[in-house]
Every structure is written in structure tokens, then in C-alpha cells.
Design an enzyme around this catalytic site. Structure first.
Site: not given
Ligand code: SAM
Length: 338
Positions: A182, A225, A243
Site C-alpha cells: 500500500g 490487491d 489504520h
Molecule cells: C493512507 S494510504 C498510505 C500510502 C503510503 N503507504 C503512504 O503512507 O504514503 C493507503 C494506501 O493503501 C492503498 N490501498 C488501499 N486498498 C488497497 C488494496 N486492497 N490493495 C493494495 N493497496 C491498497 C491505497 O491506494 C493507498 O495508497
């Protein structure tokens, strides 16, 4: 009335960020009078609004965002120093302020009581207000999605400095490969790759986030995912991911993490950068961590967790040991071992 009007403080901060007040004061040598401020703002303010700008600055000075010298000139404080972008040359938190105060994020908070009393089954006030969860709204609103990715990218540049060059450096030593799970647009992974060029860094995120990113930089991007699959690596990084999710989904993600890393003896570990509620004895941190938790509970199905709650998640997901190191401000860096 102070409690009732506290949102005006937040909105005044958001307004100062949009007007570029911190940059204007910085360019003016950190000491700028009101009439010079209006001319120095990158976004022009009508001259007739000068008295209103003075009232805005008075609120922001009283709340500690800016300061006023004895001669009446405005100066930066440690808080507003975080808002100086210097034309993009300085790491800053302006996009994070814009994101948290954007209408799509703020509007669910006007529906809190309605959400508490509604039995429509929506898990968040955000979804009740917008008819879609956070990621669904990102897909619908390209500008909002861009702001979200930029805000998290700038936050990563900011906090990874502290993680890599400060309190958390030893956490990354000895790692050979790392997946940022993510990892958004890859700023955290790029910071790791720059500081530790021998670490092979991969970023896993939703295809919608990854697709537009050109290949060939210091990190590899994989669209997918994280509920289903996480590429194998020595270590995994999860910054500001767990979170967003409830306990059941966190356990699912952490079990996938457990499958992707080698045993502890072979260097396997998960590195989590998140809030640990109660990590600091300073009252302001504790109060802000609680605010952040309520924020998360309205915007996502997730929450901010204290050490006991983190420990429960780790043990349920098959990990045996963890170590919490306070990092910077609200956040900690947690090492979790199989
Ligand atoms: C709050 S952001 C944090 C991004 C990064 N880790 C940062 O702190 O800059 C959460 C991230 O999780 C990704 N995300 C959400 N659901 C996901 C999934 N099912 N599989 C992969 N990535 C996912 C979102 O696209 C987003 O980029």
C-alpha cells in the site's frame, strides 16, 4: 463557544495554506508586516480584504501557527515552518492539511449524529455521506485522488527522513529486499532505496494508483490487491495502511504479510509506521492521537490503536514478537517478527 468555534481555527489554517501565507513570510525573511504580506501572497488577495486578512492572522497567531514580533510583523513558528514549500524545494505538510480539510473529508463530520442513529448499515459516516467508501470516492474524483496521493507522498518524504536518518535507522539495516505494501506513489520506498541502494524495493498498490507511474526508477511498482497477494521479500513496510482497516481486515492483511516473509532467523520482519495511541506522555500528542482516531472512525472502517490493540492484531496474525520505537510527533515505527 470556544469548543463550538474550534472548527474556525482549522478552517483558518486551511485558508492560510491555500493563500500561501507561510511561503510569503519565508520569502520576506521571516518578518513581514500585514500590508507587505498581502502583496507577497502567491494567490492575490483583494486590497479591500486587508482588514479581514489581519483578523485571520490574529486567530492564527493566538493559536500558535504564526507569531508576531514586538513591532507587529508576522513570523513563522515551528508549526508554520512545516508549511513552507519554497517552490517545492522544502519537505512540507501543506498537502496533508489540504487533504484533511477538503470538503469531501470534512462533510461527513456534519453527519456524525445522523450516522450514529442511522440503521442503514453504512460502516462509516463518509460512506453514508458520499454513497461510496474512501477508495470509491478517489475513483470518482480525479482531483481528490491526486490530492490524496500528493498528500501521502509529501508525508512520506517528511517522515521517512526521521525514520531513515533518525530514530528508525537501525530498523532498515541488514534488509536485502523490501515491499512497501500500500505504498502509494512510492515516496517511502524511494527514500529507502536512496539511503540503502543495496535494498531491492518494490511498491504494491491498487492498479489505479500504479498504472500512471513510469517504470525504470529506483523502485519497481506492482499493481494488485494486498488482501489477496503480497510479493515475497525479506521485509515489508506498511506506512499509514492498517489504520484504514478494521481488525478483521488488518488480520487478513497481516496474515498475507506473514506468508510473504521468511522466518525471523532469516531476517523476516514487518515494519509498520503508524500511531500508537498513548505512545507519548505529552498531553498534546495524546489528545491529537484521540482526535485522529475519531477522524479515522468517520472516514474509514479503521482506527488508531494503542499498544494492547496492536499486540492483539500481531498475535492473531501469527507473529510472535514486536518492538515499538517512538519516531516523530504522533507516530511510531513498529517492528513485527514472525
Ligand atoms: C493512507 S494510504 C498510505 C500510502 C503510503 N503507504 C503512504 O503512507 O504514503 C493507503 C494506501 O493503501 C492503498 N490501498 C488501499 N486498498 C488497497 C488494496 N486492497 N490493495 C493494495 N493497496 C491498497 C491505497 O491506494 C493507498 O495508497
Amino acid at each position: 463557544m470556544d469548543h463550538t468555534l474550534s472548527f474556525v481555527r482549522s478552517m483558518a489554517l486551511g485558508c492560510a495554506v491555500k493563500l500561501g501565507v507561510a511561503d510569503a513570510i519565508h520569502r520576506g525573511g521571516g518578518h513581514v508586516f500585514l500590508h507587505d504580506l498581502i502583496a507577497a501572497l502567491p494567490n492575490p488577495v483583494t486590497a479591500s480584504k486587508l482588514p479581514h486578512l489581519g483578523r485571520l492572522m490574529r486567530v492564527l497567531t493566538t493559536s500558535g501557527v504564526f507569531a508576531q514580533a514586538d513591532d507587529g510583523a508576522y513570523c513563522l513558528t515551528p508549526v508554520s515552518s512545516l508549511l513552507v514549500s519554497d517552490g517545492g524545494k522544502r519537505k512540507n505538510q501543506t498537502q496533508l492539511v489540504r487533504l484533511h480539510l477538503s470538503p469531501l473529508v470534512v462533510s461527513p463530520f456534519t453527519n456524525m449524529a445522523e450516522w450514529f442513529t442511522s440503521d442503514d448499515g453504512e460502516d462509516t459516516a463518509f460512506k453514508m455521506t458520499h454513497g461510496a467508501d474512501f477508495w470509491g470516492v478517489c475513483e470518482r474524483h480525479a482531483e481528490f485522488s491526486k490530492l490524496f496521493n500528493e498528500a501521502l507522498a509529501s508525508d512520506s518524504q517528511f517522515i521517512m527522513d526521521a525514520a531513515i536518518h533518525g530514530a528508525g535507522r537501525q530498523v532498515f539495516e541488514g534488509i536485502k529486499s523490501l515491499v512497501d505494501v500500500g505504498g502509494g506513489t512510492g515516496e517511502a520506498a524511494k527514500a529507502v532505496a536512496r539511503a540503502f541502494p543495496h535494498i531491492k524495493c518494490i511498491v504494491l498498490d491498487r492498479p489505479q494508483v500504479i498504472d500512471g507511474i513510469p517504470a525504470g526508477g529506483p523502485v519497481e511498482f506492482v499493481g494488485g490487491d494486498f488482501m489477496d497477494f503480497i510479493p515475497q521479500a525479506n521485509a515489508l513496510l506498511l506506512k499509514f495502511v492498517l489504520h484504514d482497516w478494521n481488525d478483521k481486515d488488518c488480520v487478513r492483511i497481516l496474515r498475507r504479510c506473514r506468508e510473504a516473509i521468511p522466518p525471523r532467523q532469516a531476517g523476516g520482519k514487518v515494519i509498520i509506521i503508524e500511531i500508537v495511541v498513548g505512545s507519548s506522555s505529552e498531553a498534546i500528542y495524546h489528545a491529537t492521537q484521540q482526535l485522529y482516531d475519531l477522524h479515522m472512525s468517520m472516514v474509514t472502517p479503521g482506527m488508531e490503536r494503542d499498544e494492547k490493540e496492536w499486540c492483539k492484531l500481531f498475535m492473531e496474525s501469527g507473529f510472535t514478537k514486536y518492538k515499538i520505537n517512538p519516531l516523530l510527533g504522533l507516530r511510531s515505527i513498529i517492528e513485527v517478527f514472525p
